[in-house]
Design an enzyme around this catalytic site. Sequence first.
Site, short mmCIF file in Angstrom:
data_model
loop_
_atom_site.label_atom_id
_atom_site.label_comp_id
_atom_site.label_asym_id
_atom_site.label_seq_id
_atom_site.Cartn_x
_atom_site.Cartn_y
_atom_site.Cartn_z
N CYS A 46 2.05 -10.21 -16.78
CA CYS A 46 1.20 -11.49 -16.56
C CYS A 46 0.97 -12.14 -17.82
O CYS A 46 0.76 -13.61 -17.90
CB CYS A 46 -0.21 -11.02 -16.23
C1 BEZ Z 1 1.89 -6.30 -15.43
O1 BEZ Z 1 1.10 -7.00 -14.80
O2 BEZ Z 1 2.36 -6.44 -16.39
C2 BEZ Z 1 2.66 -4.95 -14.70
C3 BEZ Z 1 1.97 -4.55 -13.53
C4 BEZ Z 1 2.57 -3.56 -12.79
C5 BEZ Z 1 3.74 -2.83 -13.37
C6 BEZ Z 1 4.29 -3.27 -14.51
C7 BEZ Z 1 3.87 -4.48 -15.33
#
Ligand code: BEZ
Length: 213
Positions: A46
């Site tokens: 994100c």
């Molecule tokens: C993330 O949002 O960075 C993420 C979420 C779940 C698994 C891997 C990364």
Amino acid sequence: MKALRLGDIAPNFTARSTEGEINFHEWLGDGWGVLFSHPADYTPVCTTELGTVAKYKPEFDKRNVKVIALSVDGLTSHYDWIKDINETQHTKVNFPIIADEDRKVANLYDMLHPNSDDKGTVRSVFIIGPDKKIKLTITYPASTGRNFDEILRVIDSLQLTAYQKLATPANWNNGDDCVVLPSVTNEEIPGLFPKGYTEIKPYLRITPQPNWN
Ligand code: BEZ
């Protein structure tokens, strides 16, 4: 809850965001919009996505598209995380992030997929037209960062359809030849597409992209 489909009116809502309280339809105004969710604040993928969208803001602006992000974390968390995004992605977050702690918007837009992720929202994307209708939905898993070049590419295609009566073929990119919409007659083509056209089949008519060099 009824699933949202293409052509449906994007549900309106009011929500708290990092740029103040937002009434979604008023905030969209007469232009296009992208509403996208991400699983949670302080997550690696994100962080890169929101940094990328901040850098792409001029491209969205050029197309008269407003972007707004959403996660189920609160405003204080969003504000603190934005500092990290700015620092690590070498940018400045320049669009609102909705703080959807009560999951009101996430539920309205079916962004919670508990069999995939039991805590946060999945990576949903909604492109909304000036008529407030949903033009595209995509859902990515939490572990896959989105390709925002693809989102811009779809916006370009949608705007060619909306304003120029054109569709775009497989793997089309800005500047490539376009497909004349089946609703356009051959007689209308010279007035609409002065660059000419090639009829490969009566149902497959190709013309150079009008708004390109
Ligand atoms: C993330 O949002 O960075 C993420 C979420 C779940 C698994 C891997 C990364």
